[in-house]
Design a protein around this motif. Structure first.
Motif, PDB file in Angstrom:
ATOM      1  N   UNK A 140       0.839  -1.203   0.000  1.00  0.00           N
ATOM      2  CA  UNK A 140       0.000   0.000   0.000  1.00  0.00           C
ATOM      3  C   UNK A 140       0.869   1.245   0.000  1.00  0.00           C
ATOM      4  N   UNK A 141       1.924   1.240   0.819  1.00  0.00           N
ATOM      5  CA  UNK A 141       2.839   2.388   0.817  1.00  0.00           C
ATOM      6  C   UNK A 141       3.608   2.471  -0.496  1.00  0.00           C
ATOM      7  N   UNK A 142       3.948   1.321  -1.084  1.00  0.00           N
ATOM      8  CA  UNK A 142       4.615   1.327  -2.384  1.00  0.00           C
ATOM      9  C   UNK A 142       3.756   2.015  -3.433  1.00  0.00           C
ATOM     10  N   UNK A 143       2.438   1.788  -3.367  1.00  0.00           N
ATOM     11  CA  UNK A 143       1.536   2.383  -4.354  1.00  0.00           C
ATOM     12  C   UNK A 143       1.416   3.896  -4.196  1.00  0.00           C
ATOM     13  N   UNK A 144       1.443   4.382  -2.955  1.00  0.00           N
ATOM     14  CA  UNK A 144       1.273   5.820  -2.757  1.00  0.00           C
ATOM     15  C   UNK A 144       2.599   6.565  -2.736  1.00  0.00           C
ATOM     16  N   UNK A 145       3.726   5.826  -2.716  1.00  0.00           N
ATOM     17  CA  UNK A 145       5.028   6.503  -2.630  1.00  0.00           C
ATOM     18  C   UNK A 145       5.280   7.479  -3.774  1.00  0.00           C
ATOM     19  N   UNK A 146       4.995   7.135  -5.048  1.00  0.00           N
ATOM     20  CA  UNK A 146       5.284   8.111  -6.112  1.00  0.00           C
ATOM     21  C   UNK A 146       4.635   9.466  -5.891  1.00  0.00           C
ATOM     22  N   UNK A 147       3.449   9.476  -5.335  1.00  0.00           N
ATOM     23  CA  UNK A 147       2.753  10.733  -5.115  1.00  0.00           C
ATOM     24  C   UNK A 147       3.336  11.477  -3.909  1.00  0.00           C
ATOM     25  N   UNK A 148       3.749  10.718  -2.889  1.00  0.00           N
ATOM     26  CA  UNK A 148       4.415  11.341  -1.740  1.00  0.00           C
ATOM     27  C   UNK A 148       5.744  11.941  -2.165  1.00  0.00           C
ATOM     28  N   UNK A 149       6.515  11.191  -2.960  1.00  0.00           N
ATOM     29  CA  UNK A 149       7.819  11.681  -3.408  1.00  0.00           C
ATOM     30  C   UNK A 149       7.661  12.912  -4.297  1.00  0.00           C
ATOM     31  N   UNK A 150       6.669  12.897  -5.157  1.00  0.00           N
ATOM     32  CA  UNK A 150       6.435  14.069  -6.016  1.00  0.00           C
ATOM     33  C   UNK A 150       6.147  15.310  -5.170  1.00  0.00           C
ATOM     34  N   UNK A 151       5.312  15.142  -4.155  1.00  0.00           N
ATOM     35  CA  UNK A 151       4.973  16.297  -3.329  1.00  0.00           C
ATOM     36  C   UNK A 151       6.171  16.775  -2.529  1.00  0.00           C
ATOM     37  N   UNK A 152       6.982  15.843  -2.036  1.00  0.00           N
ATOM     38  CA  UNK A 152       8.158  16.238  -1.272  1.00  0.00           C
ATOM     39  C   UNK A 152       9.155  17.001  -2.141  1.00  0.00           C
ATOM     40  N   UNK A 153       9.406  16.522  -3.345  1.00  0.00           N
ATOM     41  CA  UNK A 153      10.451  17.125  -4.187  1.00  0.00           C
ATOM     42  C   UNK A 153       9.961  18.397  -4.852  1.00  0.00           C
ATOM     43  N   UNK A 154       8.762  18.359  -5.425  1.00  0.00           N
ATOM     44  CA  UNK A 154       8.265  19.538  -6.150  1.00  0.00           C
ATOM     45  C   UNK A 154       7.490  20.496  -5.246  1.00  0.00           C
ATOM     46  N   UNK A 155       6.886  19.990  -4.197  1.00  0.00           N
ATOM     47  CA  UNK A 155       6.134  20.856  -3.289  1.00  0.00           C
ATOM     48  C   UNK A 155       4.809  21.295  -3.897  1.00  0.00           C
ATOM     49  N   UNK A 156       4.305  22.444  -3.422  1.00  0.00           N
ATOM     50  CA  UNK A 156       3.024  22.947  -3.891  1.00  0.00           C
ATOM     51  C   UNK A 156       1.866  22.416  -3.069  1.00  0.00           C
TER      52      UNK A 156
END
Length: 433
Positions: A140-156
């Motif tokens: 479950x965390x593997x599935x949501x990780x791309x979106x978490x990583x995107x928010x951490x790196x790009x912000x907004x």
């Protein structure tokens, strides 16, 4: 009793003799060297030549490493400290480490964000890489990780990755509902559901997005350093494997249109250099967009690199499919499995196991090829070295230290991928046990 009769009586020992040590030549380092280094005349000559080469390399390299300067503001000060002695000017690494890792535009106070995303990458990848030893709930965390990583790196606004996640969720639900009746209906239905969710969600985000989000937005043009190489490598490898599987299956399809679309795509992409596709991503793709529309450069580069790697992985997987005996396909038919079930449960697991070395070879090459983005003015690790760092008057002339550091980073990542693939092959080698 005669003496002859007495000597004919046999004696049976009731205790074991103490175990004797093996000969010196048959144990320890002596045995290993005799078997691996000096087993015959040819190996002995090659071993001695190799020792001579290593000695000459060490004599020339160790003084440069041991006498290295790690604290100096410029190359001129390094040379003054060395005063004619042989030594490396490693102070450029301590002075510009942040630019080498994160680029020269990423906000210094936000370095923790890509660092946390990098650490979470291992947490997200662990359930996939070590699936036999970790609970499936961690996926479950593997599935949501791309979106978490995107928010951490790009912000907004945090609503943007949430909407993106909801779009994929809606597409999966529609796919799961329609694929039983028709593969094509499920595929196109999933695309429509995801697109509608993203369109409606995008309007909602634009309407209610806060002026001061939790994490400040960082434009893609501010990404750089080894962080950019990791982003491109991880994303493109992760996307190219499923696309490569789809292309390999499409090339073997009995439907002529799908088959020839896949064949033309694979042969065209494999016949074009990656650097050409990067120039297309940088210049040509903008002409296909509506007037006034913008398309992030990193997204364009990801599309081209993923397409390039997918074509090669498709051929690797096609080789794995061709290596399976025909009896595996007939066994699936005899069990009454339809095409998706046969591929998912019987054919693809075996074909992917056979294809592991080839897939890893493509993944390692792809990760190293991410340095080509420096030719389209993207400041990755090599772009940072060739551009801002060597262009500065403080460090102009420092080459071996910078490129050696870049080579070390890429070697660590590529060697880790190679070692994991060998471990995975041993884990899946059930047919030889």
């Amino acid at each position: 009793m005669s003496d002859t009769h007495q000597h004919s009586i046999r004696f049976v020992r009731e205790t074991m003799l103490p175990q004797a040590e093996p000969p010196v030549a048959e144990r320890g380092i002596v045995k290993w060297m005799r078997q691996n280094l000096f087993s015959n005349i040819t190996n002995t000559v090659l071993t001695l030549l190799a020792i001579l080469a290593i000695y000459n390399l060490a004599v020339g390299t160790l003084p440069w490493l041991l006498n290295g300067i790690w604290d100096a503001p410029s190359i001129r000060v390094c040379r003054e400290i060395l005063d004619g002695k042989t030594g490396g000017c490693f102070a450029v690494l301590t002075d510009r480490w942040n630019q080498l890792l994160f680029g020269f535009k990423y906000p210094a106070g936000e370095y923790w964000r890509p660092s946390v995303a990098f650490v979470l990458l291992f947490v997200a990848a662990a359930p996939v890489m070590f699936f036999k030893y970790l609970p499936r709930q961690l996926l479950i965390f593997t599935a949501i990780y791309p979106f978490v990583a995107y928010w951490l790196i790009w912000g907004g606004p945090i609503l943007s990755p949430i909407v993106a996640l909801l779009g994929f969720g809606a597409g999966y639900l529609v796919w799961n509902r329609l694929v039983a009746s028709s593969f094509a209906a499920g595929f196109f239905g999933a695309i429509v559901a995801a697109a509608v969710t993203w369109f409606v969600g995008g309007m909602i985000v634009d309407a209610i997005a806060p002026e001061n989000p939790m994490l400040s937005a960082v434009p893609s043009r501010d990404m750089g350093g080894f962080m950019l190489n990791m982003i491109l490598g991880v994303v493109c490898v992760s996307l190219s494997i499923p696309f490569g599987i789809a292309l390999a299956l499409g090339r073997q399809s009995s439907m002529p249109i799908i088959k020839w679309i896949c064949v033309i795509f694979i042969e065209f992409v494999r016949g074009v250099p990656l650097i050409t596709l990067l120039f297309v991503a940088n210049v040509v793709l903008a002409y296909f967009l509506p007037p006034g529309a913008t398309f992030d450069l990193i997204i364009r580069v990801i599309i081209m690199i993923t397409a390039f790697a997918s074509a090669y992985i498709a051929e690797v997987i096609r080789g794995g499919l061709a290596a399976l005996p025909r009896g595996q396909y007939e066994a699936a038919d005899s069990l009454g499995l339809d095409y998706p079930q046969a591929m998912r449960l019987i054919i693809l697991p075996q074909a992917l196991k056979i294809s592991i070395p080839g897939i890893v070879n493509v993944a390692v090459g792809l990760f190293k090829d991410t340095t080509l983005v420096s030719v389209i003015s993207m400041f990755d690790l090599v772009g940072m070295i060739r551009g801002p760092i060597l262009a500065s008057t403080d460090w102009n002339g420092v080459y071996w230290e910078l490129f050696g550091f870049a080579a070390l980073l890429f070697f660590v990542v590529c060697y880790g991928i190679s070692q994991y693939s060998q471990w995975l092959e041993r884990e899946l080698a059930t047919d030889h046990r």
